[in-house]
Design a protein around this motif. Structure first.
Motif, mmCIF file in Angstrom:
data_model
loop_
_atom_site.group_PDB
_atom_site.id
_atom_site.type_symbol
_atom_site.label_atom_id
_atom_site.label_comp_id
_atom_site.label_asym_id
_atom_site.label_seq_id
_atom_site.Cartn_x
_atom_site.Cartn_y
_atom_site.Cartn_z
ATOM 1 N N TYR A 62 0.840 -1.232 -0.045
ATOM 2 C CA TYR A 62 0.141 -0.097 0.125
ATOM 3 C C TYR A 62 0.833 1.209 0.156
ATOM 4 N N ILE A 63 2.084 1.326 0.688
ATOM 5 C CA ILE A 63 2.723 2.453 1.050
ATOM 6 C C ILE A 63 3.135 3.131 -0.127
ATOM 7 N N PRO A 64 3.909 2.394 -1.071
ATOM 8 C CA PRO A 64 4.531 3.026 -2.232
ATOM 9 C C PRO A 64 3.316 3.267 -3.470
ATOM 10 N N LEU A 65 2.418 2.496 -3.449
ATOM 11 C CA LEU A 65 1.405 2.513 -4.420
ATOM 12 C C LEU A 65 0.204 3.610 -4.230
ATOM 13 N N LEU A 66 0.136 4.007 -3.038
ATOM 14 C CA LEU A 66 -1.185 4.711 -2.689
ATOM 15 C C LEU A 66 -1.150 6.040 -3.551
ATOM 16 N N LEU A 117 -2.477 -5.493 -3.860
ATOM 17 C CA LEU A 117 -2.535 -4.606 -4.865
ATOM 18 C C LEU A 117 -4.087 -4.277 -5.063
ATOM 19 N N ALA A 118 -4.833 -4.983 -4.889
ATOM 20 C CA ALA A 118 -6.412 -4.710 -5.207
ATOM 21 C C ALA A 118 -6.849 -3.627 -4.118
ATOM 22 N N GLN A 119 -6.359 -4.176 -2.613
ATOM 23 C CA GLN A 119 -6.555 -3.200 -1.593
ATOM 24 C C GLN A 119 -6.221 -1.854 -1.853
ATOM 25 N N VAL A 120 -5.098 -1.590 -2.594
ATOM 26 C CA VAL A 120 -4.775 0.101 -2.596
ATOM 27 C C VAL A 120 -6.084 0.528 -3.556
ATOM 28 N N PHE A 121 -6.736 0.120 -4.300
ATOM 29 C CA PHE A 121 -7.692 0.546 -4.985
ATOM 30 C C PHE A 121 -8.950 0.678 -4.154
ATOM 31 N N ILE A 122 -8.841 0.123 -3.089
ATOM 32 C CA ILE A 122 -10.295 0.121 -2.019
ATOM 33 C C ILE A 122 -9.993 0.829 -0.804
ATOM 34 N N LEU A 123 -9.031 0.958 -0.550
ATOM 35 C CA LEU A 123 -9.037 1.395 1.117
ATOM 36 C C LEU A 123 -9.237 3.161 0.923
ATOM 37 N N GLY A 124 -8.513 3.728 -0.052
ATOM 38 C CA GLY A 124 -8.882 5.265 -0.261
ATOM 39 C C GLY A 124 -10.412 5.804 -0.552
ATOM 40 N N MET A 125 -11.196 4.549 -1.009
ATOM 41 C CA MET A 125 -12.640 5.174 -1.529
ATOM 42 C C MET A 125 -13.766 5.433 -0.486
ATOM 43 N N ARG A 234 1.601 20.786 4.964
ATOM 44 C CA ARG A 234 1.517 22.015 5.894
ATOM 45 C C ARG A 234 0.643 22.346 6.685
ATOM 46 N N ASN A 235 -0.603 21.476 6.552
ATOM 47 C CA ASN A 235 -1.872 21.563 7.793
ATOM 48 C C ASN A 235 -1.348 21.077 8.996
ATOM 49 N N ILE A 236 -0.893 21.645 9.755
ATOM 50 C CA ILE A 236 -0.656 21.020 11.194
ATOM 51 C C ILE A 236 -1.466 20.035 11.734
ATOM 52 N N ASN A 237 -2.899 20.463 11.959
ATOM 53 C CA ASN A 237 -3.685 19.852 12.624
ATOM 54 C C ASN A 237 -4.106 18.523 11.759
ATOM 55 N N PHE A 238 -3.974 18.548 10.487
ATOM 56 C CA PHE A 238 -3.956 17.237 9.696
ATOM 57 C C PHE A 238 -2.727 16.362 9.942
ATOM 58 N N LEU A 239 -1.653 16.930 10.059
ATOM 59 C CA LEU A 239 -0.375 16.088 10.541
ATOM 60 C C LEU A 239 -0.688 15.281 11.530
ATOM 61 N N LEU A 240 -1.096 16.082 12.671
ATOM 62 C CA LEU A 240 -1.315 15.412 14.040
ATOM 63 C C LEU A 240 -2.257 14.496 13.858
ATOM 64 N N LEU A 241 -3.453 14.589 13.146
ATOM 65 C CA LEU A 241 -4.459 13.534 12.819
ATOM 66 C C LEU A 241 -3.616 12.456 12.051
ATOM 67 N N MET A 242 -2.951 12.719 11.076
ATOM 68 C CA MET A 242 -2.335 11.609 10.497
ATOM 69 C C MET A 242 -1.408 10.615 11.407
ATOM 70 N N ILE A 243 -0.629 11.313 12.118
ATOM 71 C CA ILE A 243 0.033 10.453 13.438
ATOM 72 C C ILE A 243 -0.898 9.680 14.197
ATOM 73 N N SER A 367 -7.704 10.573 2.811
ATOM 74 C CA SER A 367 -7.609 9.492 3.496
ATOM 75 C C SER A 367 -6.554 8.502 3.026
ATOM 76 N N GLY A 368 -6.085 8.865 1.997
ATOM 77 C CA GLY A 368 -4.881 7.816 1.715
ATOM 78 C C GLY A 368 -3.538 8.250 2.581
ATOM 79 N N LEU A 369 -3.418 9.488 2.776
ATOM 80 C CA LEU A 369 -2.258 9.580 3.781
ATOM 81 C C LEU A 369 -2.607 9.102 5.145
ATOM 82 N N LEU A 370 -3.714 8.949 5.688
ATOM 83 C CA LEU A 370 -4.248 8.222 6.791
ATOM 84 C C LEU A 370 -3.842 6.871 6.718
#
Length: 431
Positions: A62-66, A117-125, A234-243, A367-370
């Motif tokens: 998932y990580i490189p193909l997202l 590979l299929a999951q990469v096309f599913i999780l962000g949807m 660059r969105n600090i709130n989103f970065l915190l949420l991502m972690i 959602s992909g970055l999350l």
């Protein structure tokens, strides 16, 4: 004017159910090895760690193909992504049917990689389907329902394999039982692919919400994918949420992958109950997800809800850690259910909070970055917890997850509730 054009399509529920179904089938294939780790270890004559990697391969791919796939989602739209996801899912399932001899472990790895590979096309949807097809008063509920399919698939992956593949000595018999499971999966995956070809449409005839109408009326030249990612980072709130999202969901991935090993270690011969405990975690989590989705649509209290659910995930993990070894399976069922209610209930919360913090960026990107964050932490925690369990026992491994969730809770408290999508819908209603 824009308001008169906003209209809900009847097809939206069919699209949502179909997406949830092939997402279910893909998630089932993710955990179908891990939930009977000890049986597959013996059948293929490989280490438990090698079987763990069949689950972790999903996270790694998932990580490189997202990013390429999220870019495709923006450029080519939902239908192409849906076709690719459901097609790869079916192909992977058929490849696994070629791995029914103990020496054919590499073939099963190949099949699992294709499903990954299929999951990469599913999780962000989920949040994208919710935004494109559903009205502003039902978007969080729709997103929860879309995440549900994946959760139900994991639930089935815990429940079904221990029942279909009993722990028998005879390798021939074992191969026969495994073949039944693989055949059923391949049949279902193929049927779903055909349905996607027939039913799945790009978008409804009219936009379902004012926020969506505003996005659709924007000229495409305005949009640059790379700039969008840079703005998000660059969105600090989103970065915190991502972690914090990565920490919570990474714990959930590690727990799911290693559950069979944890339970069998303390309760030998209880493969079927280990699967049922996994099922309990997921089902109670689905109730949690549904309740949190409805609650968000009603109250719009994104920050407060996320923080409360996070604190309760930590409490659930601590209780689970200290009751696992008491020797009573029913206690494990109760504490695992409590843990699942909050830990899995957190999944759609994170997606929706991210969509709020990052509007008008594409939900597929946020959602992909999350998800990338969750996959990276998931691999780290699965390997880390597995090694700690082998050396120091299950309690020490679970304490690792407790400390991680504590860190995530503290960080969640620092996220500011900057609800931009809310603001856009309000401003549109005023004008």
């Amino acid at each position: 004017d824009a308001a008169s054009e906003v209209q809900l399509s009847r097809l939206r529920w069919a699209v949502l159910v179909l997406f949830s179904s092939y997402s279910l089938c893909n998630a089932f294939q993710w955990i179908q090895y891990g939930s009977i780790n000890n049986i597959f270890t013996r059948f293929y004559d490989v280490s438990g760690f090698a079987i763990d990697w069949l689950s972790m391969s999903y996270m790694l791919i998932y990580i490189p193909l997202l990013f390429p796939v999220a870019w495709l989602l923006d450029k080519r739209g939902l239908r192409l992504i849906a076709l690719a996801g459901s097609a790869l899912n079916a192909v992977g399932a058929w490849v696994k049917l070629g791995s029914l001899k103990p020496h054919l472990f590499p073939v099963t790895v190949l099949g699992q990689v294709i499903c990954g590979l299929a999951q990469v096309f599913i999780l962000g949807m989920p949040s994208r389907i919710a935004s494109v097809w559903f009205g502003s008063h039902e978007v969080s509920t729709a997103c929860s329902f879309a995440v549900f399919g994946n959760q139900l698939g994991i639930a089935a992956g815990f429940l079904v394999p221990p029942v279909l593949v009993p722990n028998v000595e005879d390798v021939e018999k074992l191969a026969y039982h495994i073949s039944i499971m693989f055949f059923m999966t391949a049949g279902v995956a193929s049927a779903l692919f055909i349905l996607v070809i027939i039913v799945f449409k790009e978008k409804p005839p009219s936009p379902p919400s004012r926020a969506q109408a505003a996005i659709q009326s924007r000229p495409t030249a305005d949009y640059s994918y790379v700039r969008s990612i840079l703005r998000l980072l660059r969105n600090i709130n989103f970065l915190l949420l991502m972690i914090t999202y990565g920490l919570n969901v990474g714990c959930f991935y590690a727990l799911s992958t290693l559950l069979n090993r944890m339970v069998i270690h303390r309760y030998p011969g209880e493969e079927v109950n280990a699967g049922r405990i996994g099922l309990t975690i997921i089902l109670s989590g689905m109730a949690g997800a549904l309740i949190s989705g409805i609650w968000l649509d009603k109250t719009k209290t994104y920050k407060q809800t996320t923080l409360v659910v996070y604190i309760m995930s930590l409490v659930g993990m601590i209780v689970y850690t200290f009751t696992l070894n008491l020797g009573h399976l029913w206690v494990v069922f109760v504490t695992a259910g409590l843990l699942g209610f909050f830990m899995t209930g957190y999944l759609p919360l994170g997606f929706e909070f991210a969509a709020e913090l990052t509007y008008p960026e594409s939900e597929g990107t946020s959602s992909g970055l999350l998800n990338v964050s969750a996959q990276i932490f998931g691999i780290a925690f699965t390997i880390g917890q597995g090694q700690i369990m082998d050396r120091f026992g299950t309690k020490a491994g679970n304490l690792l997850l407790c400390s991680v969730l504590f860190l995530g809770t503290v960080m969640t408290a620092f996220i500011k509730a900057d609800l931009r999508r809310q603001q856009a819908n309000l401003e549109n209603e005023q004008t």
